[in-house]
Design a protein around this motif. Structure first.
Motif, short mmCIF file in Angstrom:
data_model
loop_
_atom_site.label_atom_id
_atom_site.label_comp_id
_atom_site.label_asym_id
_atom_site.label_seq_id
_atom_site.Cartn_x
_atom_site.Cartn_y
_atom_site.Cartn_z
N PRO A 1 -2.62 3.78 99.42
CA PRO A 1 -2.59 5.03 98.64
C PRO A 1 -2.93 4.84 97.16
O PRO A 1 -3.65 5.67 96.59
CB PRO A 1 -1.14 5.52 98.81
CG PRO A 1 -0.72 4.98 100.14
CD PRO A 1 -1.39 3.62 100.23
N ASN A 2 -2.47 3.76 96.53
CA ASN A 2 -2.75 3.57 95.11
C ASN A 2 -4.19 3.14 94.83
O ASN A 2 -4.60 3.04 93.68
CB ASN A 2 -1.76 2.58 94.47
CG ASN A 2 -1.91 1.18 95.01
OD1 ASN A 2 -2.41 0.97 96.12
ND2 ASN A 2 -1.46 0.21 94.24
N CYS A 3 -4.97 2.90 95.88
CA CYS A 3 -6.38 2.51 95.72
C CYS A 3 -7.33 3.64 96.11
O CYS A 3 -8.55 3.51 95.94
CB CYS A 3 -6.68 1.27 96.55
SG CYS A 3 -5.75 -0.18 96.04
N GLN A 4 -6.79 4.74 96.64
CA GLN A 4 -7.64 5.85 97.02
C GLN A 4 -8.25 6.48 95.78
O GLN A 4 -7.62 6.55 94.74
CB GLN A 4 -6.85 6.86 97.85
CG GLN A 4 -6.47 6.26 99.19
CD GLN A 4 -5.57 7.17 100.02
OE1 GLN A 4 -5.27 8.28 99.66
NE2 GLN A 4 -5.15 6.65 101.16
N GLY A 5 -9.50 6.88 95.88
CA GLY A 5 -10.21 7.45 94.74
C GLY A 5 -10.89 6.41 93.87
O GLY A 5 -11.52 6.75 92.88
N SER A 6 -10.80 5.14 94.26
CA SER A 6 -11.37 4.05 93.45
C SER A 6 -12.72 3.56 93.94
O SER A 6 -13.31 2.69 93.34
CB SER A 6 -10.41 2.86 93.46
OG SER A 6 -10.39 2.28 94.76
N GLY A 7 -13.19 4.10 95.06
CA GLY A 7 -14.41 3.59 95.69
C GLY A 7 -14.11 2.63 96.82
O GLY A 7 -15.02 2.17 97.51
N ALA A 8 -12.83 2.32 97.04
CA ALA A 8 -12.45 1.37 98.09
C ALA A 8 -12.79 1.90 99.48
O ALA A 8 -13.26 1.15 100.34
CB ALA A 8 -10.96 1.03 97.99
N GLY A 9 -12.56 3.19 99.72
CA GLY A 9 -12.89 3.78 101.02
C GLY A 9 -14.39 3.73 101.28
O GLY A 9 -14.83 3.38 102.38
N ARG A 10 -15.17 4.07 100.28
CA ARG A 10 -16.63 4.01 100.40
C ARG A 10 -17.06 2.56 100.71
O ARG A 10 -17.91 2.33 101.55
CB ARG A 10 -17.30 4.49 99.12
CG ARG A 10 -18.82 4.29 99.09
CD ARG A 10 -19.41 4.69 97.75
NE ARG A 10 -19.31 6.11 97.51
CZ ARG A 10 -20.21 7.00 97.94
NH1 ARG A 10 -21.27 6.60 98.59
NH2 ARG A 10 -20.05 8.27 97.68
N TYR A 11 -16.44 1.62 100.02
CA TYR A 11 -16.77 0.21 100.23
C TYR A 11 -16.48 -0.21 101.67
O TYR A 11 -17.30 -0.86 102.32
CB TYR A 11 -15.99 -0.66 99.24
CG TYR A 11 -16.33 -2.13 99.34
CD1 TYR A 11 -17.50 -2.63 98.78
CD2 TYR A 11 -15.49 -3.00 100.02
CE1 TYR A 11 -17.82 -3.97 98.90
CE2 TYR A 11 -15.81 -4.34 100.14
CZ TYR A 11 -16.97 -4.82 99.58
OH TYR A 11 -17.29 -6.15 99.70
N LEU A 12 -15.31 0.17 102.20
CA LEU A 12 -14.97 -0.16 103.59
C LEU A 12 -15.93 0.52 104.55
O LEU A 12 -16.39 -0.10 105.52
CB LEU A 12 -13.54 0.25 103.90
CG LEU A 12 -12.43 -0.61 103.31
CD1 LEU A 12 -11.07 0.03 103.61
CD2 LEU A 12 -12.48 -2.03 103.83
N PHE A 13 -16.23 1.79 104.32
CA PHE A 13 -17.13 2.54 105.19
C PHE A 13 -18.52 1.87 105.22
O PHE A 13 -19.09 1.64 106.29
CB PHE A 13 -17.24 3.99 104.69
CG PHE A 13 -17.99 4.90 105.60
CD1 PHE A 13 -17.34 5.56 106.63
CD2 PHE A 13 -19.34 5.13 105.42
CE1 PHE A 13 -18.02 6.42 107.48
CE2 PHE A 13 -20.03 5.99 106.25
CZ PHE A 13 -19.38 6.64 107.29
N GLN A 14 -19.04 1.56 104.06
CA GLN A 14 -20.36 0.91 103.98
C GLN A 14 -20.33 -0.49 104.57
O GLN A 14 -21.31 -0.93 105.17
CB GLN A 14 -20.86 0.91 102.53
CG GLN A 14 -21.19 2.30 102.05
CD GLN A 14 -21.51 2.37 100.57
OE1 GLN A 14 -21.08 1.53 99.77
NE2 GLN A 14 -22.23 3.41 100.19
N SER A 15 -19.21 -1.18 104.44
CA SER A 15 -19.08 -2.50 105.05
C SER A 15 -19.10 -2.41 106.57
O SER A 15 -19.68 -3.26 107.25
CB SER A 15 -17.79 -3.19 104.59
OG SER A 15 -17.83 -3.45 103.20
#
Length: 177
Positions: free
Chosen positions: A104-118
């Motif tokens: 939760p504290n990493c949401q909005g940081s680009g982490a989700g996009r990074y995982l999705f693209q990975s």
């Protein structure tokens, strides 16, 4: 988290405890406003018990990738896991993104996009020709907007009986790779 370097690594069965710990921090926070506490606990056992994770990785062909951020300089660098993604090949040209979760504290940081693209990058390495990636998302999950932003479209919907009187009320989204 925004200025940290993100990396991805393939998980092994040695990472089962880590995935379980991350899930305990992420999954209840994600679903507490959507499903009951009892269903959350049931799903945690169903999907994230050490036995379930071992079966997914060893028998069912799920590939887990763990996202980590790196902070610090030189020998003081520290890697911290921020989320995970799980991919399963379900057909000759079909992959299913089984799980994608970010602390939760990493949401909005680009982490989700990074995982999705990975996840897409992983699929393209094992299947370089055109294919489809699908995922299930709860119809009331705010992440629906994220997936649409990433180019996914709702292909169909369903109510899936997961046992113990519980259902997953999902959209199945897809994207051509």
């Amino acid at each position: 988290m925004m200025n940290l370097k993100m990396t991805i690594r393939r998980a092994s069965t040695d990472d089962i405890h880590l995935i379980n710990r991350l899930a305990r921090d992420i999954f209840p926070a994600t679903y507490r406003h959507i499903i009951s506490d009892e269903q959350i606990e049931y799903m945690m056992e169903w999907m994230y018990s050490e036995e379930s994770l071992r079966r997914q990785m060893s028998e069912e062909g799920h590939v887990y990738l763990i996202g980590e951020s790196t902070a610090g300089e030189g020998e003081l660098q520290e890697k911290r896991p921020f989320g995970y993604v799980s991919i399963e090949q379900q057909g000759a040209d079909l992959f299913h993104l089984q799980k994608i979760y970010v602390l939760p504290n990493c949401q909005g940081s680009g982490a989700g996009r990074y995982l999705f693209q990975s996840a897409i990058g992983f699929i393209k390495t094992v299947h370089p020709t055109p294919c489809v990636m699908e995922l299930n998302v709860n119809r009331y999950n705010p992440a629906l907007g994220f997936y649409q932003h990433m180019g996914m479209k709702v292909a169909r919907q369903g109510d899936f009986d997961i046992g113990n009187g519980y259902f997953m009320n999902d959209y199945i989204m897809s994207i051509q790779l």
